[in-house]
Structures are given as structure tokens and as C-alpha cells.
Design an enzyme around this catalytic site. Structure first.
Site, short mmCIF file in Angstrom:
data_model
loop_
_atom_site.label_atom_id
_atom_site.label_comp_id
_atom_site.label_asym_id
_atom_site.label_seq_id
_atom_site.Cartn_x
_atom_site.Cartn_y
_atom_site.Cartn_z
N TYR A 1 33.10 39.38 34.23
CA TYR A 1 33.82 40.28 33.41
C TYR A 1 34.59 41.47 34.75
CZ TYR A 1 33.91 43.88 29.91
OH TYR A 1 33.85 45.12 28.92
N LYS B 1 37.97 43.09 35.18
CA LYS B 1 38.06 44.43 34.32
C LYS B 1 38.78 45.43 36.06
CE LYS B 1 37.90 45.05 30.86
NZ LYS B 1 38.42 44.88 29.40
#
Length: 253
Positions: A154, A158
Site C-alpha cells: 500500500y 501510494k
């Protein structure tokens, strides 16, 4: 915004949470909104909330990591609502785990939905923006882009979203298109509730603990993020591009 100035916005991952709040907020700004999620029926509540308030919305089922589905979805939106010139890439999933426990599938799933999905959606929508000589792309990053235990996939996705955003700003600026990213901190959503469950805490306790580490002494709500997105999507933000705005209740290291 007058009805003659109504623009078409696309929000991915808009069945709930930040995406739903953003779709509603953009509708309040006078835009027609395509509400995209993996399951079209899951978009019903968001669409009904918009239409009940007098807005215009369309539910669209689409796997944003699937190129054919993205192209079909954008073509349908253009036909039924009009040319999409505002795009909010919000769709995302979590597959949290420590590195030594994380599977290649968990890595690929997160990178595909976040980064590949944003790439495919931006590629499909940009042609309409170029033709209109106006476009707004807002990508959802996260404070996890700075690194977060148990989120190698993640965090990488991001952080990648920020580089993607800045590159779009450089490439598309001459066509009247801006690209910016919003990076939320702790926002109370189903995803953060899932994180609480993963670490074995009740969600209320999890939020209370998080709030003690935030300068404004509260966790965020989806509307906090939607408000920032609405600015980047507006006419007023025409000279703001390639930026990353942390919506996190205070400065981050």
C-alpha cells in the site's frame, strides 16, 4: 455553477467511504457524477443520495485494473452523462501484512487496483479532457506513502501515485488539465476499521488512540477529504497542479 456549465465527474471506488463522500460533494458543486465501483449495485446508495438532492448520477460497475472494462465504462459515461472531464482516482484495496508474510498476490492486487487502475482511468479520460481543453485529475495518495509498518504494498502504491500525479501535471498541463493528489491521514472508513480488526483492537479504541497522535486531536471523516478534492476539481484551482496535499490534521514528518 449554472446548468450550462455542468461538467461530468468520475469517481472510482465511490460506493462508500471517501469515494461516496466525494461523489456527493462534487454533485453539490453542480457536476453530474459517474459513481464507479467493482459492483454496480453497491453504488445504489451513493446515486440515490445524489439524485434525492436534485443531482444527476450514474452507477457504473467496473474493475479499474481491467483495461477493457475501463474503456467500456468511460465510453458509457461519455454517452449517458457527457464527456468526463473531472476524474477522481479513489479506488483502492488493502492487503496488509509484514513483508515476510506478504504474498506476491497481495502485492500485485494492491498495486494493480491503485496504480494500474489510476493509469487506465486517466488514459481513458484524458482524451475527453484534451478535446474540452479542460480537465481535473485528482489522485488519492495517503500518509502511508511515507512508510507504514505492514503496508509495503500500500505504501509503495501510494508513493507511486504521487510520482504519477506530478508526471501527469507535466504532460497534460498544456491542454488545460491539472493533476493533483490528496493524501489522507487517519480517516474513519471501512478500510481503517479493517485495519483495527487486523491489529486486534475495537474500532472506537483504535480511533481514540489515533486521535492522540494528531495535532487537531480527532480522526478525519470522509467529508474532510472530499472538501480538498472538490477544491482541486474546481475552476478556482486552475493554477494549482502537480501538488500533494496531506489531509491529516497536522504536519507529517
Amino acid at each position: 455553477m449554472s446548468s450550462t456549465d455542468q461538467r461530468v465527474a468520475v469517481v472510482t471506488g465511490a460506493a462508500r467511504g471517501i469515494g461516496a463522500a466525494t461523489a456527493v460533494r462534487l454533485a453539490e458543486e453542480g457536476h453530474a457524477v459517474a459513481v464507479i465501483d467493482l459492483d454496480e449495485s453497491a453504488c445504489k446508495d451513493t446515486v440515490e443520495k445524489i439524485t434525492a438532492a436534485g443531482g444527476k448520477a450514474l452507477a457504473v460497475g467496473c474493475d479499474v485494473a481491467d483495461e477493457a472494462q475501463v474503456e467500456a465504462a468511460v465510453a458509457r459515461i461519455a454517452e449517458e452523462l457527457g464527456a468526463p472531464v473531472i476524474l477522481v482516482n479513489n479506488a483502492g484495496v488493502l492487503r496488509d501484512n509484514l513483508l515476510f508474510k506478504m504474498s506476491a498476490s497481495d502485492w500485485d492486487t494492491v498495486l494493480n487496483v491503485h496504480l494500474r487502475g489510476a493509469f487506465l482511468m486517466a488514459k481513458a479520460c484524458q482524451k475527453h479532457m484534451v478535446d474540452a481543453k479542460f480537465g481535473r485529475i485528482v489522485n488519492l495518495s495517503s500518509s502511508s506513502a511515507l512508510g507504514n509498518r505492514g503496508q509495503a504494498n500500500y505504501s509503495a502504491a501510494k508513493a507511486g501515485m504521487q510520482g504519477f500525479t506530478k508526471t501527469l501535471a507535466i504532460e497534460l498541463g498544456k491542454f488545460g488539465i491539472t493533476a493533483n493528489a490528496v493524501a489522507p491521514g487517519f480517516i474513519a472508513t471501512d478500510m481503517t476499521a479493517a485495519t483495527a480488526e487486523r491489529v486486534g483492537m475495537g474500532f472506537e479504541d483504535f480511533k481514540a488512540a489515533a486521535a492522540t497522535q494528531i495535532p487537531v486531536q480527532r480522526v478525519g471523516v470522509p467529508e474532510d477529504v472530499a472538501n480538498a478534492i472538490a477544491f482541486f476539481a474546481s475552476e478556482a484551482a486552475g493554477f494549482v497542479s502537480g501538488q500533494v496535499l496531506y489531509v491529516a490534521g497536522g504536519p507529517l514528518d
